[in-house]
Design a protein around this motif. Structure first.
Motif, mmCIF file in Angstrom:
data_model
loop_
_atom_site.group_PDB
_atom_site.id
_atom_site.type_symbol
_atom_site.label_atom_id
_atom_site.label_comp_id
_atom_site.label_asym_id
_atom_site.label_seq_id
_atom_site.Cartn_x
_atom_site.Cartn_y
_atom_site.Cartn_z
ATOM 1 N N PHE A 25 211.320 127.910 -19.673
ATOM 2 C CA PHE A 25 211.495 126.897 -18.636
ATOM 3 C C PHE A 25 210.960 127.417 -17.304
ATOM 4 O O PHE A 25 210.274 126.697 -16.560
ATOM 5 C CB PHE A 25 212.979 126.543 -18.541
ATOM 6 C CG PHE A 25 213.309 125.513 -17.496
ATOM 7 C CD1 PHE A 25 212.664 124.294 -17.450
ATOM 8 C CD2 PHE A 25 214.305 125.765 -16.556
ATOM 9 C CE1 PHE A 25 212.973 123.340 -16.489
ATOM 10 C CE2 PHE A 25 214.627 124.821 -15.602
ATOM 11 C CZ PHE A 25 213.967 123.607 -15.560
ATOM 12 N N PHE A 26 211.248 128.678 -17.021
ATOM 13 C CA PHE A 26 210.763 129.322 -15.797
ATOM 14 C C PHE A 26 209.236 129.274 -15.723
ATOM 15 O O PHE A 26 208.660 129.077 -14.644
ATOM 16 C CB PHE A 26 211.272 130.765 -15.771
ATOM 17 C CG PHE A 26 210.602 131.656 -14.774
ATOM 18 C CD1 PHE A 26 210.941 131.616 -13.441
ATOM 19 C CD2 PHE A 26 209.608 132.549 -15.172
ATOM 20 C CE1 PHE A 26 210.325 132.447 -12.511
ATOM 21 C CE2 PHE A 26 208.989 133.381 -14.262
ATOM 22 C CZ PHE A 26 209.350 133.329 -12.917
ATOM 23 N N ASP A 27 208.577 129.443 -16.847
ATOM 24 C CA ASP A 27 207.112 129.464 -16.868
ATOM 25 C C ASP A 27 206.501 128.136 -16.445
ATOM 26 O O ASP A 27 205.328 128.088 -16.051
ATOM 27 C CB ASP A 27 206.611 129.832 -18.260
ATOM 28 C CG ASP A 27 206.781 131.319 -18.563
ATOM 29 O OD1 ASP A 27 206.997 132.097 -17.614
ATOM 30 O OD2 ASP A 27 206.710 131.691 -19.748
ATOM 31 N N LEU A 28 207.284 127.054 -16.538
ATOM 32 C CA LEU A 28 206.735 125.744 -16.160
ATOM 33 C C LEU A 28 206.316 125.718 -14.698
ATOM 34 O O LEU A 28 205.320 125.067 -14.342
ATOM 35 C CB LEU A 28 207.769 124.639 -16.434
ATOM 36 C CG LEU A 28 208.139 124.404 -17.900
ATOM 37 C CD1 LEU A 28 209.206 123.322 -18.016
ATOM 38 C CD2 LEU A 28 206.896 124.011 -18.705
ATOM 39 N N ALA A 29 207.060 126.419 -13.842
ATOM 40 C CA ALA A 29 206.678 126.470 -12.433
ATOM 41 C C ALA A 29 205.327 127.149 -12.272
ATOM 42 O O ALA A 29 204.534 126.785 -11.394
ATOM 43 C CB ALA A 29 207.743 127.207 -11.620
ATOM 44 N N PHE A 30 205.045 128.099 -13.130
ATOM 45 C CA PHE A 30 203.787 128.817 -13.010
ATOM 46 C C PHE A 30 202.641 128.082 -13.684
ATOM 47 O O PHE A 30 201.477 128.388 -13.416
ATOM 48 C CB PHE A 30 203.964 130.246 -13.530
ATOM 49 C CG PHE A 30 204.707 131.091 -12.531
ATOM 50 C CD1 PHE A 30 204.017 131.849 -11.608
ATOM 51 C CD2 PHE A 30 206.084 131.062 -12.467
ATOM 52 C CE1 PHE A 30 204.687 132.582 -10.657
ATOM 53 C CE2 PHE A 30 206.764 131.791 -11.529
ATOM 54 C CZ PHE A 30 206.067 132.563 -10.602
ATOM 55 N N VAL A 31 202.935 127.118 -14.528
ATOM 56 C CA VAL A 31 201.891 126.211 -14.993
ATOM 57 C C VAL A 31 201.339 125.438 -13.790
ATOM 58 O O VAL A 31 200.122 125.320 -13.596
ATOM 59 C CB VAL A 31 202.432 125.241 -16.059
ATOM 60 C CG1 VAL A 31 201.392 124.182 -16.389
ATOM 61 C CG2 VAL A 31 202.836 125.996 -17.319
ATOM 62 N N VAL A 32 202.257 124.943 -12.953
ATOM 63 C CA VAL A 32 201.846 124.236 -11.734
ATOM 64 C C VAL A 32 201.080 125.172 -10.812
ATOM 65 O O VAL A 32 200.041 124.812 -10.246
ATOM 66 C CB VAL A 32 203.084 123.660 -11.010
ATOM 67 C CG1 VAL A 32 202.666 122.938 -9.732
ATOM 68 C CG2 VAL A 32 203.845 122.714 -11.917
ATOM 69 N N ALA A 33 201.580 126.388 -10.674
ATOM 70 C CA ALA A 33 200.955 127.343 -9.767
ATOM 71 C C ALA A 33 199.538 127.691 -10.208
ATOM 72 O O ALA A 33 198.609 127.723 -9.381
ATOM 73 C CB ALA A 33 201.808 128.608 -9.684
ATOM 74 N N LEU A 34 199.357 127.954 -11.491
ATOM 75 C CA LEU A 34 198.022 128.300 -11.979
ATOM 76 C C LEU A 34 197.058 127.127 -11.844
ATOM 77 O O LEU A 34 195.858 127.321 -11.598
ATOM 78 C CB LEU A 34 198.097 128.763 -13.438
ATOM 79 C CG LEU A 34 198.835 130.089 -13.686
ATOM 80 C CD1 LEU A 34 198.758 130.465 -15.153
ATOM 81 C CD2 LEU A 34 198.282 131.201 -12.819
ATOM 82 N N THR A 35 197.575 125.908 -11.989
ATOM 83 C CA THR A 35 196.732 124.732 -11.780
ATOM 84 C C THR A 35 196.227 124.677 -10.345
ATOM 85 O O THR A 35 195.047 124.393 -10.085
ATOM 86 C CB THR A 35 197.519 123.452 -12.105
ATOM 87 O OG1 THR A 35 197.956 123.494 -13.463
ATOM 88 C CG2 THR A 35 196.670 122.211 -11.889
ATOM 89 N N ARG A 36 197.113 124.987 -9.402
ATOM 90 C CA ARG A 36 196.717 124.974 -7.991
ATOM 91 C C ARG A 36 195.715 126.095 -7.685
ATOM 92 O O ARG A 36 194.775 125.895 -6.910
ATOM 93 C CB ARG A 36 197.957 125.125 -7.097
ATOM 94 C CG ARG A 36 198.930 123.962 -7.196
ATOM 95 C CD ARG A 36 198.299 122.686 -6.677
ATOM 96 N NE ARG A 36 199.181 121.536 -6.814
ATOM 97 C CZ ARG A 36 199.153 120.678 -7.818
ATOM 98 N NH1 ARG A 36 198.241 120.828 -8.784
ATOM 99 N NH2 ARG A 36 199.981 119.668 -7.881
ATOM 100 N N VAL A 37 195.908 127.252 -8.293
ATOM 101 C CA VAL A 37 194.946 128.344 -8.111
ATOM 102 C C VAL A 37 193.576 127.929 -8.643
ATOM 103 O O VAL A 37 192.537 128.141 -7.996
ATOM 104 C CB VAL A 37 195.428 129.623 -8.827
ATOM 105 C CG1 VAL A 37 194.332 130.681 -8.835
ATOM 106 C CG2 VAL A 37 196.681 130.181 -8.147
#
Length: 411
Positions: A25-37
């Motif tokens: 679940f925590f990794d979902l925030a980093f899905v968004v983050a990597l998309t922005r990168v």
């Protein structure tokens, strides 16, 4: 008694090596983050020269801040029991801060610098203090205290960059992220206490390997998302359809090359060595390069699918060819970490890309992506050919020793 209460936070030897649902679940925030990168990198497609270098460096800085948050969290859940309420609260709080960083990232070096900095410092300063308080009198509490002290040392640079003049933000933040990474590499040394021997930390090695593999798959998923979104939003043409197919094949080859023998045995390697934290620290840096390479490659997909037979743009080679080359370099490093050797196939693939790069600067973008796919296919085929009929090779990492002795200088 205090040390006994703090000991409940530690991972017991019987704890599962698999990531918990909370971590996924925590990794979902980093899905968004990597998309922005990825989006920030894609915005550099028309830049050249110093503008391209500066833009790439600015986005890389933000990626490094995000990576530090994610990797520290992976280490926390590999050292402490993720089912404990305190650790769960820490993970959820970090997820919220990571989401703030993700949504502010597109303008983090402009008008959204303060919320990005506040979220980053909340994790880097407050989180270790919470963990230290939960450990009570346990000897391991000194590790998060070290982290908090060094984070406080770099905090003025982060805040001065966020609140000060715009033209000073980048150099101040470069200095700040350098302090944070150097502190980790040195073991967060403190006066009279010296440095922490990170290589002798007691961690759940298989769990840490699982987290690295999952982050690679998240980055690879981001590349698939880019392929689908760009192709579905562009006007249909045979050229774009061909670029879509070649981009997908390239991602599939990245998956194959990573997991074939080497990536698949990362769990086993981290589970066997005497000091898994030493191998885990080396592998963390390798996976930073791997994730960055996949994100860069995904930007190349976007540029090529949008204009497969457009005018050749040498700056695009940074993503179309540079991303896969960085991936092969990191994969060579990972193979050495697990087996203590380097495969000829990856060196051949790197040589092929280097050989074609000067010509690709004058060819259509589609030609560049096709050459990349061909080089990666060659690596995969050579790997399979040279291992055909041979017994399965076990890990023999030169990093961290072979047999576990349970040593741990930090408890």
């Amino acid at each position: 008694m205090a040390a006994g209460r703090g000991a409940r936070l530690l991972r017991p030897p019987t704890s599962s090596g698999r990531a918990t649902f909370l971590e996924l679940f925590f990794d979902l925030a980093f899905v968004v983050a990597l998309t922005r990168v990825s989006q920030r990198f894609a915005g550099l497609g028309d830049d050249t020269g110093w503008t391209l270098v500066l833009g790439f460096g600015r986005t890389l800085l933000l990626f490094l801040a995000l990576w530090l948050i994610w990797s520290h969290t992976a280490w926390i859940t590999s050292r402490y029991e993720p089912e404990q309420p305190v650790i769960q609260a820490v993970v959820v709080g970090t997820m919220f801060a990571g989401l703030i960083m993700a949504v502010t990232l597109p303008r983090a070096l402009e008008e959204r610098a303060l919320p990005f900095t506040a979220a980053y410092l909340m994790v880097m300063v407050v989180r270790p203090l919470v963990v230290a308080a939960a450990l009570h009198g346990h000897p391991r509490r000194m590790v998060p205290i070290r982290l908090a002290v060094w984070a406080l040392a770099s905090a003025p640079l982060w805040l001065a960059g966020a609140l000060g003049p715009d033209d000073l933000r980048l150099p101040l933040w470069v200095a700040a992220i350098a302090v944070d990474y150097v502190a980790w590499a040195l073991g967060w040394p403190l006066p009279w206490l010296g440095a922490s021997n990170v290589g002798r930390w007691r961690i759940a090695g298989r769990h840490l390997a699982d987290r690295y593999q999952q982050m690679f798959l998240i980055a690879l998923g981001e590349s698939i998302l880019v392929i689908g979104v760009v192709f579905s939003g562009a006007d249909y043409s045979v050229g774009r359809a061909a670029a879509f197919a070649v981009a997908f094949a390239t991602s599939a080859l990245l998956w194959r090359i990573y997991f074939y023998c080497t990536g698949l045995l990362l769990n086993d390697a981290l589970g066997r060595v005497a000091m898994p934290a030493r191998l885990g620290a080396a592998s963390e840096r390798t996976h930073l390069l791997i994730v960055l390479s996949v994100l860069s490659t995904a930007v190349g997909y976007e540029l090529v699918i949008d204009q497969p037979f457009g005018q050749p743009r040498p700056s695009w080679l940074l993503f179309v060819v540079g991303g896969p080359m960085l991936f092969l370099v990191a994969r060579v490093r990972l193979e050495y970490e697990i087996f203590g050797r380097v495969s000829r196939s990856h060196l051949i693939g790197l040589a092929a890309l280097l050989l074609f790069t000067p010509a690709l600067a004058h060819w259509a973008p589609m030609a560049g992506l096709s050459v990349v796919a061909g080089a990666l296919a060659l690596v995969a085929l050579l790997d399979a050919f040279w291992k055909w009929g041979r017994p399965t090779e076990g890990p023999a990492s030169p990093i961290g020793g072979r047999t576990s002795d349970g040593g741990d200088s930090e408890a």
